[in-house]
Structure formats: structure tokens, C-alpha cells
Design a protein around this motif. Structure first.
Motif, PDB file in Angstrom:
ATOM      1  N   GLN A 152       0.823  -1.231   0.000  1.00  0.00           N
ATOM      2  CA  GLN A 152       0.000   0.000   0.000  1.00  0.00           C
ATOM      3  C   GLN A 152       0.847   1.266   0.000  1.00  0.00           C
ATOM      4  OE1 GLN A 152      -2.826   0.233   3.193  1.00  0.00           O
ATOM      5  NE2 GLN A 152      -3.621  -1.779   2.719  1.00  0.00           N
ATOM      6  N   GLU A 184      -4.000  -0.225  11.092  1.00  0.00           N
ATOM      7  CA  GLU A 184      -5.147   0.403  10.420  1.00  0.00           C
ATOM      8  C   GLU A 184      -5.762   1.511  11.271  1.00  0.00           C
ATOM      9  OE1 GLU A 184      -7.344  -3.241   9.702  1.00  0.00           O
ATOM     10  OE2 GLU A 184      -6.550  -3.287   7.678  1.00  0.00           O
ATOM     11  N   GLU A 211      -2.848  10.118  -1.380  1.00  0.00           N
ATOM     12  CA  GLU A 211      -3.542   8.906  -1.844  1.00  0.00           C
ATOM     13  C   GLU A 211      -4.084   8.099  -0.656  1.00  0.00           C
ATOM     14  OE1 GLU A 211      -1.060   6.884  -4.765  1.00  0.00           O
ATOM     15  OE2 GLU A 211      -1.867   5.006  -3.961  1.00  0.00           O
ATOM     16  N   LEU A 212      -3.250   7.943   0.378  1.00  0.00           N
ATOM     17  CA  LEU A 212      -3.666   7.169   1.558  1.00  0.00           C
ATOM     18  C   LEU A 212      -4.878   7.808   2.204  1.00  0.00           C
ATOM     19  CD1 LEU A 212      -0.197   6.417   3.175  1.00  0.00           C
ATOM     20  CD2 LEU A 212      -1.816   4.717   2.293  1.00  0.00           C
ATOM     21  N   ARG A 213      -4.848   9.121   2.261  1.00  0.00           N
ATOM     22  CA  ARG A 213      -5.969   9.833   2.879  1.00  0.00           C
ATOM     23  C   ARG A 213      -7.258   9.559   2.114  1.00  0.00           C
ATOM     24  NH1 ARG A 213      -7.101  16.249   2.586  1.00  0.00           N
ATOM     25  NH2 ARG A 213      -9.208  16.085   3.357  1.00  0.00           N
ATOM     26  N   HIS A 214      -7.198   9.651   0.803  1.00  0.00           N
ATOM     27  CA  HIS A 214      -8.421   9.478   0.022  1.00  0.00           C
ATOM     28  C   HIS A 214      -8.861   8.017  -0.031  1.00  0.00           C
ATOM     29  CE1 HIS A 214      -8.924  13.603  -0.965  1.00  0.00           C
ATOM     30  NE2 HIS A 214      -7.671  13.691  -1.362  1.00  0.00           N
ATOM     31  N   GLN A 215      -7.879   7.098  -0.201  1.00  0.00           N
ATOM     32  CA  GLN A 215      -8.253   5.683  -0.330  1.00  0.00           C
ATOM     33  C   GLN A 215      -8.745   5.093   0.980  1.00  0.00           C
ATOM     34  OE1 GLN A 215      -5.012   3.521  -1.984  1.00  0.00           O
ATOM     35  NE2 GLN A 215      -5.471   4.169  -4.073  1.00  0.00           N
ATOM     36  N   ARG A 216      -8.093   5.469   2.088  1.00  0.00           N
ATOM     37  CA  ARG A 216      -8.420   4.841   3.371  1.00  0.00           C
ATOM     38  C   ARG A 216      -9.312   5.704   4.238  1.00  0.00           C
ATOM     39  NH1 ARG A 216      -3.513   1.294   5.407  1.00  0.00           N
ATOM     40  NH2 ARG A 216      -4.755   1.490   7.282  1.00  0.00           N
ATOM     41  N   GLY A 217      -9.622   6.909   3.767  1.00  0.00           N
ATOM     42  CA  GLY A 217     -10.437   7.821   4.584  1.00  0.00           C
ATOM     43  C   GLY A 217      -9.717   8.227   5.859  1.00  0.00           C
TER      44      GLY A 217
END
Ligand SMILES: Nc1ncnc2c1ncn2[C@@H]1O[C@H](COP(=O)(O)OP(=O)(O)O)[C@@H](O)[C@H]1O
Ligand code: SF4
Ligand SMILES: [Mg+2]
Length: 339
Positions: A152, A184, A211-217
Motif C-alpha cells: 500500500q 489500520e 492517496e492514503l488519505r483518500h483511499q483509506r479515509g
């Protein structure tokens, strides 16, 4: 210099995830307990799904604020104030409960990689260990989960067994991100995630965080003096100076039209982009002076402020409302129509 800011506005419906109120931290000094708190009455909120940036030069108290939230302060530190995470008061939790919050609910990427990466163990080992602790996985399941987290963050599987010294700065940072994300968590605190990196590696880490912010909320709290990164990632910005919040507001406004003289001076210290700038870079602000040279009366920024008036040396300014935040300066009209 023109700073491109994140287009994402803070939502009016924002739900608080972390709420820090009136945090004060006093650290032990060589002569006992230091007289001046290094974090002095700091309050801020991180909302669900947003990116908050805390900025300010070295010594402002940014890392100590993060350490206080994680309850990872040096022995002998004195802390007062409230740290509410997801409805729980972290200052009231015992060590066992805190261990479950750290990693599982809040992930921290330390400013200093040597704090997080043991040179004796591989990147893969570190992430497997973090997965084991945070998610109670063991053996093959833990290893598979570690590979998945590393994937990831763009860390190549082929380097799973590489030791920290065999990794580039960018790859070390990805490994640290993987450790912080192994459980997580809902909130990721990234302390100076790009400061030690070259321009290319720094850009990649910036893109990865977005990206992490948008993909994982994820909710993200970035601590940095890399203002272009802050402009790219943050919804809101808190500016700290000498242990205090001196300004906060939406990133697009604070970084374009700062209300506080310190924020303005901090922005003027940015090196010119592409080698061209019309700004005057004489007013460099490399490091906050030692605590004993920060005035005990009046505005803490007064000795360095180009706009200081006689009153500034006598009266400690409180935070005054601006149109969309607050600023600690007597030049901000008390009515709140400064913008
Ligand atoms: N372990 C420590 N012991 C004593 N003083 C410390 C320690 N860590 C930081 N400080 C002091 O606390 C102040 C704030 O430090 P820090 O939060 O690391 O600043 P920043 O992250 O904004 O650069 C500084 O004056 C620093 O010297
Ligand atoms: S209160 Fe005075 S010294 Fe402090 S930032 Fe404002 S103008 Fe400058
Ligand atoms: Mg720091």
C-alpha cells in the motif's frame, strides 16, 4: 513565491476526531523542572477525514505536542489540559489502554527514523512486528499482512529483508509509514515526513500521503516546516511559535493571506522556487531562540517582529477571531473583520 493550495475546503459539517484543549507541557531541565512550558495552552481539532498541518520553525513545540497526544513524553514531563480522541480522554487512560490506542487508533511516523527503525532488523521485520502487536496476527498471517501494508505504501516486496541502512531515505520513510499504518489507525500523525528527503522522494511521499488519505479515509495530522507540502495536503493550518498557537485557519487563506506577522515572515523565508523570486529573503527565521530569550512579558514574537509597537512588549496578546480562524496579534482587529 506562489503557493498552490489544496482545493479541499474544511467541511462545515466536520466531525471532530481529536480535540486538544489548553495543552501545557513542561519538560524537566538540567536544573530541575523548567520554568517555561514548551507547549503553552495549545488547542486544536483534527476532524474526521481532514488533513490538519501544524507548522512553525524548529523548537516551536510541534513534536512535543504530538508526543503529548501519544503520551510518549520524556520522564518527568508535566502535562495539563485535555486530549479527547474519539470521545475518550487520553490523559486519563492507563498504559495498557494507551498501548491499544497507539498503533491501532493513532499511528505516528516519528520525525527521527532512528527512533522507529532498529538498524539490527529488516524493514519487513519491523512491519511484521507492528502488525503482530496491533492486530494480534501471528506467523504466516502476520507476514502476509505486513507485505500487504508495504504494498500500500509502495515499498517493493523484493526489499522486505533489507536493513534500514540499505534503504534510500524515501524507502525508509515508506517503511515508517507502513509501521504507522500496520494497525489500520483512524488518525495518522506524520512528523516532518519529507524534511530529510530530496525533492523527488519528497514529492512521492506527498503524493502517497494524499492517496492514503483518500483511499483509506484517513485523518491526517502533518507536522512540518515544508510549506509547499502543507499547501498541497492540508485543509487547515495551525501555526505555532515558541510553544503557542499564533494563527489558525483554512490552508488556502493562511498560506496566501496570513493574518499574523510571524506566518507572513515564515512564508517570506521560503527559498525561491525555480530560482526566481521577487521576495526579500533577508528576514530568515532559521530556529526559534532558546527559551530564556523568549520574552516572559508581552508578545513572544515582539523581539523579531517588524511591526512591533511599544504595547507589544508589555501585553501578551490573546487569540483574536479572524473571518475564518484566529490570530494572536494586537494588530488583528478585535471585531474579527480582519480579512
Ligand atoms: N527530550 C527533551 N528534553 C528537554 N527539552 C526538549 C526535549 N525535546 C524537545 N525539547 C525542547 O522543547 C522545545 C520544543 O521542541 P520540539 O517540540 O521538538 O520542537 P519542534 O518539533 O517544533 O521543532 C524545544 O525548545 C526543545 O529544545
Ligand atoms: S502583537 Fe505586536 S509583536 Fe506580536 S506579532 Fe503582533 S505586531 Fe508583532
Ligand atoms: Mg519536531
Amino acid at each position: 513565491m506562489t503557493i498552490e493550495t489544496s482545493a479541499v475546503p474544511a467541511s462545515a459539517q466536520a466531525v471532530p476526531l481529536l480535540r486538544v484543549r489548553d495543552l501545557r507541557v513542561t519538560l524537566p531541565s538540567a536544573m530541575g523542572v523548567a520554568a517555561v512550558p514548551v507547549v503553552d495552552g495549545v488547542s486544536f481539532v483534527v476532524h474526521r477525514g481532514e488533513t490538519l498541518a501544524i507548522v512553525g520553525e524548529s523548537g516551536a513545540g510541534k513534536s512535543i505536542t504530538a508526543a503529548a497526544v501519544m503520551q510518549l513524553l520524556p520522564d518527568g514531563a508535566r502535562v495539563t489540559g485535555s486530549i479527547d480522541f474519539n470521545g475518550r480522554e487520553l490523559t486519563q487512560l492507563d498504559e495498557r489502554a494507551l498501548q491499544s490506542v497507539r498503533g491501532r487508533e493513532i499511528g505516528l511516523v516519528f520525525q527521527d527514523p532512528s527512533t522507529a527503525l532498529n538498524p539490527m532488523y529488516s524493514a519487513g521485520w519491523h512491519v511484521t512486528e507492528a502488525v503482530t502487536l496491533a492486530r494480534a496476527l501471528k506467523g504466516k498471517a502476520a507476514k502476509e499482512a505486513a507485505h500487504a501494508v508495504l504494498l500500500q505504501v509502495g515499498f517493493p516486496s523484493a526489499r522486505f529483508h533489507a536493513y534500514p541502512h540499505e534503504l534510500s531515505g524515501g524507502m525508509r520513510q515508506r517503511a515508517m509509514l507502513a509501521i504507522a499504518l500496520a494497525g489500520e489507525p483512524q488518525l495518522l500523525i506524520a512528523d516532518e515526513p519529507t524534511t530529510a528527503l530530496d525533492v523527488i522522494a519528497s514529492g512521492r511521499i506527498r503524493a502517497l500521503l494524499a492517496e492514503l488519505r483518500h483511499q483509506r479515509g484517513l485523518s491526517l495530522w502533518v507536522i512540518s516546516h515544508d510549506l509547499p507540502m502543507v499547501a498541497e495536503l492540508a485543509d487547515r493550518v495551525v501555526v505555532m511559535y515558541a510553544g503557542e498557537v499564533v494563527e489558525h485557519g483554512p490552508a488556502h487563506r493562511v498560506l496566501r493571506a496570513p493574518a499574523h506577522p510571524y506566518t507572513r515572515d515564515l512564508l517570506e523565508c521560503l527559498p525561491p522556487m525555480g530560482g526566481h523570486s521577487t521576495r526579500d529573503h533577508r528576514h530568515r527565521l532559521p530556529v526559534i531562540p532558546p527559551a530564556d530569550s523568549v520574552p516572559s512579558e508581552g508578545c513572544r514574537y515582539a523581539p523579531r517582529c517588524r511591526d512591533a509597537l511599544a504595547l507589544c512588549h508589555a501585553e501578551h496578546p490573546t487569540l483574536r477571531p479572524t473571518a475564518d480562524g484566529e490570530a494572536r496579534c494586537i494588530l488583528v482587529p478585535a471585531t474579527g473583520d480582519a480579512q
